[in-house]
Design an enzyme around this catalytic site. Structure first.
Site, mmCIF file in Angstrom:
data_model
loop_
_atom_site.group_PDB
_atom_site.id
_atom_site.type_symbol
_atom_site.label_atom_id
_atom_site.label_comp_id
_atom_site.label_asym_id
_atom_site.label_seq_id
_atom_site.Cartn_x
_atom_site.Cartn_y
_atom_site.Cartn_z
ATOM 1 N N PRO A 115 0.853 -1.201 0.000
ATOM 2 C CA PRO A 115 0.000 0.000 0.000
ATOM 3 C C PRO A 115 0.880 1.240 0.000
ATOM 4 O O PRO A 115 1.893 1.279 0.698
ATOM 5 C CB PRO A 115 -0.755 -0.123 1.331
ATOM 6 C CG PRO A 115 0.127 -0.950 2.205
ATOM 7 C CD PRO A 115 0.863 -1.892 1.292
ATOM 8 N N MET A 116 0.529 2.234 -0.784
ATOM 9 C CA MET A 116 1.299 3.482 -0.794
ATOM 10 C C MET A 116 0.363 4.658 -1.003
ATOM 11 O O MET A 116 -0.084 4.924 -2.122
ATOM 12 C CB MET A 116 2.381 3.440 -1.871
ATOM 13 C CG MET A 116 3.473 2.433 -1.534
ATOM 14 S SD MET A 116 4.684 2.247 -2.831
ATOM 15 C CE MET A 116 5.587 3.737 -2.652
ATOM 16 N N GLU A 117 0.092 5.343 0.079
ATOM 17 C CA GLU A 117 -0.859 6.456 0.046
ATOM 18 C C GLU A 117 -0.386 7.563 -0.887
ATOM 19 O O GLU A 117 0.789 7.922 -0.893
ATOM 20 C CB GLU A 117 -1.015 7.018 1.467
ATOM 21 C CG GLU A 117 -2.299 7.750 1.655
ATOM 22 C CD GLU A 117 -2.101 9.090 2.311
ATOM 23 O OE1 GLU A 117 -1.002 9.334 2.835
ATOM 24 O OE2 GLU A 117 -3.042 9.893 2.281
ATOM 25 N N CYS A 136 2.156 3.305 9.698
ATOM 26 C CA CYS A 136 2.230 4.662 9.164
ATOM 27 C C CYS A 136 2.968 5.587 10.135
ATOM 28 O O CYS A 136 2.614 5.672 11.312
ATOM 29 C CB CYS A 136 0.826 5.197 8.887
ATOM 30 S SG CYS A 136 0.872 6.855 8.181
ATOM 31 N N LYS A 191 -0.147 -5.124 8.921
ATOM 32 C CA LYS A 191 1.166 -4.674 8.441
ATOM 33 C C LYS A 191 1.783 -3.841 9.553
ATOM 34 O O LYS A 191 1.186 -2.862 10.000
ATOM 35 C CB LYS A 191 0.985 -3.854 7.169
ATOM 36 C CG LYS A 191 2.283 -3.351 6.561
ATOM 37 C CD LYS A 191 2.023 -2.934 5.114
ATOM 38 C CE LYS A 191 3.257 -2.349 4.460
ATOM 39 N NZ LYS A 191 3.509 -0.974 4.897
ATOM 40 N N ARG A 225 8.223 0.664 -3.009
ATOM 41 C CA ARG A 225 8.785 1.554 -4.020
ATOM 42 C C ARG A 225 9.325 0.776 -5.209
ATOM 43 O O ARG A 225 9.265 1.264 -6.341
ATOM 44 C CB ARG A 225 9.849 2.441 -3.361
ATOM 45 C CG ARG A 225 9.213 3.428 -2.363
ATOM 46 C CD ARG A 225 10.217 3.991 -1.412
ATOM 47 N NE ARG A 225 10.794 2.938 -0.576
ATOM 48 C CZ ARG A 225 11.840 3.115 0.218
ATOM 49 N NH1 ARG A 225 12.408 4.303 0.272
ATOM 50 N NH2 ARG A 225 12.305 2.123 0.953
HETATM 51 C C1 FMN Z 1 4.643 7.327 -0.511
HETATM 52 C C2 FMN Z 1 4.422 6.166 0.424
HETATM 53 C C3 FMN Z 1 3.140 5.914 0.896
HETATM 54 C C4 FMN Z 1 2.909 4.847 1.768
HETATM 55 N N1 FMN Z 1 1.617 4.587 2.192
HETATM 56 C C5 FMN Z 1 1.378 3.498 2.965
HETATM 57 C C6 FMN Z 1 0.039 3.127 3.322
HETATM 58 O O1 FMN Z 1 -0.946 3.766 2.923
HETATM 59 N N2 FMN Z 1 -0.123 2.036 4.113
HETATM 60 C C7 FMN Z 1 0.934 1.283 4.557
HETATM 61 O O2 FMN Z 1 0.734 0.294 5.280
HETATM 62 N N3 FMN Z 1 2.199 1.599 4.207
HETATM 63 C C8 FMN Z 1 2.433 2.665 3.429
HETATM 64 N N4 FMN Z 1 3.719 2.944 3.031
HETATM 65 C C9 FMN Z 1 4.817 2.025 3.405
HETATM 66 C C10 FMN Z 1 5.055 0.990 2.299
HETATM 67 O O3 FMN Z 1 3.921 0.149 2.158
HETATM 68 C C11 FMN Z 1 6.283 0.113 2.610
HETATM 69 O O4 FMN Z 1 6.085 -0.510 3.858
HETATM 70 C C12 FMN Z 1 7.570 0.928 2.661
HETATM 71 O O5 FMN Z 1 7.672 1.791 1.548
HETATM 72 C C13 FMN Z 1 8.800 0.009 2.705
HETATM 73 O O6 FMN Z 1 8.816 -0.856 1.607
HETATM 74 P P1 FMN Z 1 9.713 -0.576 0.283
HETATM 75 O O7 FMN Z 1 11.140 -0.380 0.744
HETATM 76 O O8 FMN Z 1 9.504 -1.809 -0.543
HETATM 77 O O9 FMN Z 1 9.192 0.686 -0.351
HETATM 78 C C14 FMN Z 1 3.988 4.018 2.195
HETATM 79 C C15 FMN Z 1 5.274 4.283 1.711
HETATM 80 C C16 FMN Z 1 5.503 5.332 0.843
HETATM 81 C C17 FMN Z 1 6.917 5.581 0.328
#
Ligand code: FMN
Length: 328
Positions: A13-15, A104, A146, A231
């Site tokens: 998830p990525m807001e 978050c 999560k 990402r």
């Molecule tokens: C822009 C952005 C928005 C995010 N929004 C959420 C979200 O809505 N819910 C959530 O559980 N994690 C959110 N995350 C965290 C990601 O799901 C993930 O846990 C974090 O980016 C680490 O994983 P990665 O290194 O693969 O990016 C967000 C991360 C980013 C960068």
């Protein structure tokens, strides 16, 4: 190391980034097992179904992306009754899995005891999760969670994992950093191993898996084969497929930055119908910032050429020029 059951790879998830169009475009590249929506914040009372459909239009399509990849609905909150009530609305609106956000780091969210701030209180974490699990039991719907490793430190990491497990989750994603660590590398995959030892549900490793080599290192360190990619799902939407190809002993297809830029242009065409130009331009720059994390100098060159542009046509021309002339 050989995995016992099929390895699952999920889109995180990525807001503000991972909307339905982006989920569609990423999942249709193949290899993805499920994705999770941006979080819906729950405070008091019940949100109307239309709010759930806005954040997750796929709920109207059996909670599947157009290519048929399941989409889980994520809620964020701390109040057990409000979370349970909204989880029920979510399910009635079409959700097949409810995910709870305990990671978050945003100040506004944490101030109201949501997201990662819940990790300071394993009892509350249990109460909130248990309330949702109980409410969803009657609807035969699983709840997943999560978590980060903690708020300030890892003192309560295992207590939190045990609390979630006891509360009735069916799966746990671990973003292997505390809130205090933000997004700073490295992710501490060794903690994923420790968590996996104290829970009896499938665990997913999350954080800093940018490449197939990272995935292999993460498996070696954590012993956990399921992965959630945030990402990197945007900087290489073919990574899930590469992981699956590698696990199947097949030739792993190659990805380069030009292919990634082509993907971005495709996204722009698809997303164009949903957002105003100013938003589209802003979001393309957001993608380019993210590309720099994975594609280094090549991506920086494109970002520098685009960062002051305010008009979509100029942006597209720039990206297309790069695709045509970068090697000449
Ligand atoms: C822009 C952005 C928005 C995010 N929004 C959420 C979200 O809505 N819910 C959530 O559980 N994690 C959110 N995350 C965290 C990601 O799901 C993930 O846990 C974090 O980016 C680490 O994983 P990665 O290194 O693969 O990016 C967000 C991360 C980013 C960068």
């Amino acid at each position: 190391m050989k995995a016992k059951s099929p390895v699952l790879v999920a889109v995180a998830p990525m807001e503000g980034v991972m909307d339905a169009t982006t989920r569609h475009l990423i999942t249709r590249q193949g290899g993805w097992d499920f994705c999770v929506t941006e979080f819906l914040r729950v405070t008091q009372g019940r949100q109307p179904a239309r709010v759930f459909h806005r954040i997750c239009p796929e709920l109207r399509q059996n909670a599947l992306t157009p290519i048929g990849v399941p989409v889980h609905l994520q809620l964020l909150g701390s109040d057990p009754q409000a979370l349970a009530a909204n989880a029920e609305v979510g399910v009635k609106a079409g959700a097949k899995v409810i995910d709870l956000n305990y990671g978050c780091p945003a100040k506004i969210v944490n101030r109201h005891l949501g997201g990662a701030s819940m990790l300071r209180y394993p009892d509350r974490l249990y109460d909130a999760t248990h309330a949702v699990a109980q409410a969803l039991k009657a609807l035969d719907t699983p709840v997943t969670a999560k978590m980060r490793l903690g708020y300030d430190d890892t003192e309560l990491t295992l207590d939190n994992a045990r609390a979630l497990n006891a509360a009735g989750i069916s799966q746990l994603v671990v973003h292997a950093r505390t809130r205090a660590q933000g997004y700073k590398p490295p992710a501490h995959w060794e903690w994923v191993a420790r968590i996996a030892e104290v829970v009896d549900v499938p665990v997913f490793a999350n954080g800093d898996i940018w490449t197939l080599a990272d995935y292999q290192r993460c498996v070696a360190v954590s012993g956990v084969h399921h992965a959630m990619l945030g990402r990197s799902s945007m900087t290489n939407p073919w990574l899930a497929k590469q992981i699956k190809q590698h696990l199947a002993g097949e030739e792993v297809e190659q990805v380069d930055f030009k292919r990634m830029l082509g993907f971005l242009l495709e996204w722009l065409k698809l997303d164009a119908q949903f957002y105003e130009e100013i938003v589209r331009v802003m979001r393309v720059k957001q993608w380019l910032v993210m590309f720099r994390l994975r594609w280094g100098e090549e991506a920086k060159t494109v970002f520098d050429a685009c960062k002051r542009l305010t008009n979509e046509r100029d942006l597209i021309n720039n990206l297309e020029d790069y695709l045509l002339f970068a090697d000449s």
